[in-house]
Design a protein around this motif. Structure first.
Motif, PDB file in Angstrom:
ATOM      1  N   ALA A 152      75.512 111.205  31.644  1.00 36.30           N
ATOM      2  CA  ALA A 152      74.708 111.973  31.613  1.00 36.30           C
ATOM      3  C   ALA A 152      74.674 112.799  30.379  1.00 36.30           C
ATOM      4  O   ALA A 152      73.127 111.867  29.790  1.00 36.30           O
ATOM      5  CB  ALA A 152      74.149 112.936  32.578  1.00 36.30           C
ATOM      6  N   HIS A 153      75.420 113.089  29.684  1.00 37.66           N
ATOM      7  CA  HIS A 153      75.288 113.833  27.979  1.00 37.66           C
ATOM      8  C   HIS A 153      75.325 112.396  27.448  1.00 37.66           C
ATOM      9  O   HIS A 153      75.285 113.111  26.230  1.00 37.66           O
ATOM     10  CB  HIS A 153      76.614 114.829  28.523  1.00 37.66           C
ATOM     11  N   GLY A 154      76.525 111.474  27.290  1.00 35.29           N
ATOM     12  CA  GLY A 154      76.656 110.486  26.402  1.00 35.29           C
ATOM     13  C   GLY A 154      77.496 111.414  25.746  1.00 35.29           C
ATOM     14  O   GLY A 154      77.650 110.213  24.816  1.00 35.29           O
ATOM     15  N   HIS A 155      78.251 111.784  26.292  1.00 37.58           N
ATOM     16  CA  HIS A 155      79.253 112.407  25.218  1.00 37.58           C
ATOM     17  C   HIS A 155      80.954 112.894  26.069  1.00 37.58           C
ATOM     18  O   HIS A 155      80.440 112.875  27.147  1.00 37.58           O
ATOM     19  CB  HIS A 155      79.594 113.243  24.219  1.00 37.58           C
ATOM     20  N   ALA A 156      81.944 112.600  25.017  1.00 38.40           N
ATOM     21  CA  ALA A 156      83.048 113.380  26.104  1.00 38.40           C
ATOM     22  C   ALA A 156      83.246 114.711  26.393  1.00 38.40           C
ATOM     23  O   ALA A 156      82.957 115.252  25.940  1.00 38.40           O
ATOM     24  CB  ALA A 156      84.604 112.335  25.274  1.00 38.40           C
ATOM     25  N   HIS A 157      83.808 115.615  27.202  1.00 39.23           N
ATOM     26  CA  HIS A 157      83.910 117.024  27.557  1.00 39.23           C
ATOM     27  C   HIS A 157      85.621 117.240  26.784  1.00 39.23           C
ATOM     28  O   HIS A 157      86.386 118.043  27.640  1.00 39.23           O
ATOM     29  CB  HIS A 157      83.490 117.136  28.596  1.00 39.23           C
ATOM     30  N   GLY A 158      86.291 116.111  26.047  1.00 40.31           N
ATOM     31  CA  GLY A 158      87.368 116.742  26.080  1.00 40.31           C
ATOM     32  C   GLY A 158      88.578 115.602  26.751  1.00 40.31           C
ATOM     33  O   GLY A 158      88.583 115.011  27.810  1.00 40.31           O
ATOM     34  N   PRO A 159      89.862 115.827  27.020  1.00 37.72           N
ATOM     35  CA  PRO A 159      90.478 115.134  27.259  1.00 37.72           C
ATOM     36  C   PRO A 159      90.311 114.643  28.393  1.00 37.72           C
ATOM     37  O   PRO A 159      90.894 113.600  28.529  1.00 37.72           O
ATOM     38  CB  PRO A 159      91.955 115.030  26.053  1.00 37.72           C
ATOM     39  N   ASP A 160      91.080 116.135  29.090  1.00 39.57           N
ATOM     40  CA  ASP A 160      91.410 115.892  29.850  1.00 39.57           C
ATOM     41  C   ASP A 160      89.592 116.302  31.143  1.00 39.57           C
ATOM     42  O   ASP A 160      89.433 116.611  32.468  1.00 39.57           O
ATOM     43  CB  ASP A 160      91.801 117.175  30.840  1.00 39.57           C
ATOM     44  N   GLY A 161      88.143 116.509  30.723  1.00 36.70           N
ATOM     45  CA  GLY A 161      87.515 116.498  31.237  1.00 36.70           C
ATOM     46  C   GLY A 161      86.766 117.903  32.053  1.00 36.70           C
ATOM     47  O   GLY A 161      85.854 118.062  32.711  1.00 36.70           O
ATOM     48  N   HIS A 162      87.509 119.217  30.690  1.00 34.94           N
ATOM     49  CA  HIS A 162      86.864 119.914  31.521  1.00 34.94           C
ATOM     50  C   HIS A 162      85.664 120.109  31.248  1.00 34.94           C
ATOM     51  O   HIS A 162      85.285 119.996  30.090  1.00 34.94           O
ATOM     52  CB  HIS A 162      88.127 121.652  30.570  1.00 34.94           C
ATOM     53  N   HIS A 163      84.505 121.360  31.486  1.00 35.70           N
ATOM     54  CA  HIS A 163      83.327 121.584  31.421  1.00 35.70           C
ATOM     55  C   HIS A 163      83.611 122.709  30.208  1.00 35.70           C
ATOM     56  O   HIS A 163      84.365 123.180  30.558  1.00 35.70           O
ATOM     57  CB  HIS A 163      82.681 122.273  32.915  1.00 35.70           C
ATOM     58  N   HIS A 164      82.495 122.238  29.471  1.00 38.12           N
ATOM     59  CA  HIS A 164      82.354 123.263  28.605  1.00 38.12           C
ATOM     60  C   HIS A 164      81.576 124.991  29.141  1.00 38.12           C
ATOM     61  O   HIS A 164      81.753 124.775  29.823  1.00 38.12           O
ATOM     62  CB  HIS A 164      81.035 123.544  27.829  1.00 38.12           C
ATOM     63  N   HIS A 165      82.728 125.710  28.056  1.00 38.19           N
ATOM     64  CA  HIS A 165      82.357 127.348  29.167  1.00 38.19           C
ATOM     65  C   HIS A 165      81.400 128.552  27.960  1.00 38.19           C
ATOM     66  O   HIS A 165      81.392 127.736  26.555  1.00 38.19           O
ATOM     67  CB  HIS A 165      83.645 127.861  28.603  1.00 38.19           C
TER      68      HIS A 165
END
Length: 165
Positions: A152-165
């Protein structure tokens, strides 16, 4: 896992360019600080992704991109003379420095100051790697399906997919 669109890829790379006949390393991503991106989302050079398309987790890769497939040929015309009034109240940038610019349509880009004349600052608008063949070497660290949020955001959230905090 094999690299496919809508997958998040983490990889290391060393990027070399030809500097007067010798290969010079200009950028790299390490296992501690890998490059992580959503494959097929248009964030990377298309030919970069194309060259990775046959690989899977754990593979080493190496390929070259021609200037045309990377950041384009060097454009002699892409040089701007900025009137010194633009810098009124600010310091005139030094030769070699990169300055943020904006065109009349509000698009932001960067230019490198190549010289300073009496009444103007001459800026090269070519990408710093324009006209260069890029030589990539590296290892695919991880490939995983992207989360719905990442898609949905069109980009990766880091190597293991953790959410932004």
């Amino acid at each position: 896992m094999k690299i496919e669109p809508k997958h998040v890829v983490s990889l290391t790379y060393d990027l070399y360019v030809d500097n007067n006949g010798t290969e010079e390393k200009v950028e790299s991503a390490t296992e501690e600080q890998p490059l992580t991106f959503l494959y097929g989302a248009g964030q990377m050079l298309p030919k970069f992704e194309e060259n990775l398309s046959t690989h899977s987790t754990g593979d080493n890769y190496e390929f070259r991109l021609t200037a045309e497939d990377a950041y384009g040929e060097y454009d002699e015309e892409a040089v701007a003379n900025l009137p010194k009034e633009m810098f009124e109240g600010a310091e005139i940038p030094e030769i070699g420095s990169i300055i943020p610019l904006q065109d009349n349509n509000g698009n932001r880009f960067r230019g490198q100051v190549v010289s300073v004349a009496e009444d103007a600052v001459i800026v090269d608008l070519n990408h710093p790697m324009a006209g260069q063949e890029l030589h990539f070497k590296g290892t695919i660290l991880n490939v995983r399906p992207a989360t719905e949020e990442e898609l949905a955001h069109g980009h990766a959230h880091g190597p293991d997919g953790h959410h932004h905090h």
